[in-house]
Design an enzyme around this catalytic site. Sequence first.
Site, PDB file in Angstrom:
ATOM      1  N   ASP A  38       0.679  -1.211   0.003  1.00  0.00           N
ATOM      2  CA  ASP A  38       0.037  -0.091   0.195  1.00  0.00           C
ATOM      3  C   ASP A  38       0.990   1.345   0.056  1.00  0.00           C
ATOM      4  O   ASP A  38       1.997   1.189   0.388  1.00  0.00           O
ATOM      5  CB  ASP A  38      -1.007   0.054   1.293  1.00  0.00           C
ATOM      6  CG  ASP A  38       0.044  -0.020   2.490  1.00  0.00           C
ATOM      7  OD1 ASP A  38       0.699  -0.748   2.681  1.00  0.00           O
ATOM      8  OD2 ASP A  38      -0.455   0.714   3.381  1.00  0.00           O
ATOM      9  N   GLU A  39       0.444   2.389  -0.022  1.00  0.00           N
ATOM     10  CA  GLU A  39       0.921   3.803  -0.147  1.00  0.00           C
ATOM     11  C   GLU A  39       2.394   3.772  -0.776  1.00  0.00           C
ATOM     12  O   GLU A  39       3.178   4.021  -0.184  1.00  0.00           O
ATOM     13  CB  GLU A  39       0.723   3.968   1.469  1.00  0.00           C
ATOM     14  CG  GLU A  39      -0.655   4.196   1.786  1.00  0.00           C
ATOM     15  CD  GLU A  39      -0.644   4.910   2.927  1.00  0.00           C
ATOM     16  OE1 GLU A  39      -1.491   6.009   3.266  1.00  0.00           O
ATOM     17  OE2 GLU A  39      -0.090   4.489   3.982  1.00  0.00           O
TER      18      GLU A  39
END
Length: 647
Positions: free
Chosen positions: A403-404
Amino acid sequence: MLNGKRQIVTQHNKIANKERNGRAGRTEHSGSVGSGLPPSPSWATYKYLRQSSQVSLLKFLAAYSTTMQILIVILLMGFLLASAAPFSSSQSDSGVNVWPKPRNFSWPQPQAHLLSPNFAITSPANHKYLSSAVKRYHQLLLSEHHRPLVNPSSSVRINTSAPPLLTLSITVADLAAPLHHGVDESYTLTIPITGGAANLWAQTAWGAMRGLETLSQLVWGDPSLVAVGVYVWDSPLFGHRGVMLDTSRNFYGVEDILRTIEAMSANKLNVFHWHITDSHSFPLLLPSEPDLASKGSYGSAMQYSPADVTKIVEFGLEHAVRVVPEIDAPGHTGSWAEAYPEIVTCANMFWWPDGVDWADRLASEPGTGHLNPLNPKTYQVLKNVIHDVSTLFPEPFFHAGADEIIPGCWKADPTIQSFLSKGGTLSELLDLFVNSTFPYIVSLNRTVVYWEDVLLDDNVKVQATILPPEHTILQTWNNGHNNTKRIVSSGYRVIVSSSEFYYLDCGHGDFLGNNSLYDQQTGSDTGNGGSWCGPFKTWQTIYNYDITYGLTEDEAKLVLGGEVALWSEQADPTVLDARIWPRTSALAESLWSGNRDAMGMKRSAEATDRLNEWRSRIVARGVRAEPIQPLWCIRNPGMCNTVNSFG
């Protein structure tokens, strides 16, 4: 015998399926494979068995195996108990409650007898985790002496001169079934109105543990009383019901994790998602890569040894809770740089430099660092980590994060700058990283779980072709129902953790220092509490969220379940219990038996009194759950409700 056994099961399934198909909006999503046993004892089944009993019952039973005989007897007992009011549930009226509310609970004539001080449980002896649970619940049943907030004596006929409940007999059809996603957790519990002997039947040991918890909640008082004349058939709507805990930003001791797992089990939750590492610390001591923890943790007292992991995993099995590890990568890996600075980009840099646009930040919060997909050593270290984690955790799901991905962090590295100058893209970098790690995780017989960003991020994402749905599960945390729909419509299984509904850390303000947002004299950001994912998620918000809203029937089948998440920027052991409980109890019931009543109406109003009672019981069991109402509200039923609409 086999043909006769198959005939009654087939007949039962035809009846049950016919009734289930006629029940709008009541779909199970447990992911269980067919067990050859009825998914739900229906009223029509009881009528069928009653007609069958017109022949000699002994001859009828003689045609079947011992296990099937027990099942038939339990179903017949359930029919006798339920005949006055099939599948009625009077638990909330009586003051005796089971949380989460069972799917089918019949107590047509609320009565209670004494629980014998010599009460005994008989169960299969060759399942070490069930044996541990039986010992634990036997002690709890005899010693808890729970005192409900509202005395049940006004609505329950208590007969202390009647025969006490002496025994519980547990029968399990399949003792070999492992605790994996989709395992059958159903159970049938009968406590005859005559007292004496209760029966618990389950397809698996894990279902038997759920039934033991239900029985424990039907016992109260000193001396102990137990509800009699009770029939319960129960099974979860969703097979994945979990809690995610971040142990990187702040550390939690082993005992804190064990207490959380124990409370999860009491709430019939079954997945502890352990977000072990992040940019802030690497607390997991791994045999192949010991420097990651020795240099990347907060200190030797804030590490999890292999023995600690084994203790947590075994404790989970004893409580029917799976422990799913997450090693987040390639983002959220700044702590790796303490041991291997050469494989981490933008490590230990200020997260949002002065004068830099938000789009060019190095991280979305303090704590920078991404693994470098162009450095071959990245994969040497990472594969050692994956191997060790897969060895320590027998769980078939491996959460690999992803993620991210923050463009500015990768762009800060000279080798990546050169790659981009030659026409490469950040998405191609992520493709390279996933293609270099995903096959290895799958080769270890693991299903890979990623956060949804890996496929749905606006800027950096992989091609769907490199993530085959049969080996991939996506966990959604953004945009509520919209992202759930995007994931399942692409053919992927999904775990729902919508930050708008399921993030437990939200609403406590921001943790940044020197923040001018709070230097205001007219109030600041009252709408969301100064938190990016505010406001605070109340238990009602969690309870009322429908994770399959807007999905077709086929799409809904791809929703494995949901998880609440506690990120630990502003949480540590001192507030752990209150952050999680009893709000997570709301998730537990909504994913176990739903958030609607028999008429299809939302039942959070009816659940309030029950949750107050349940919170009181788990507090007495040692869980420091926060209150949801003043005690005055419980003592004055209905006076704390509203009869008007807000907004």
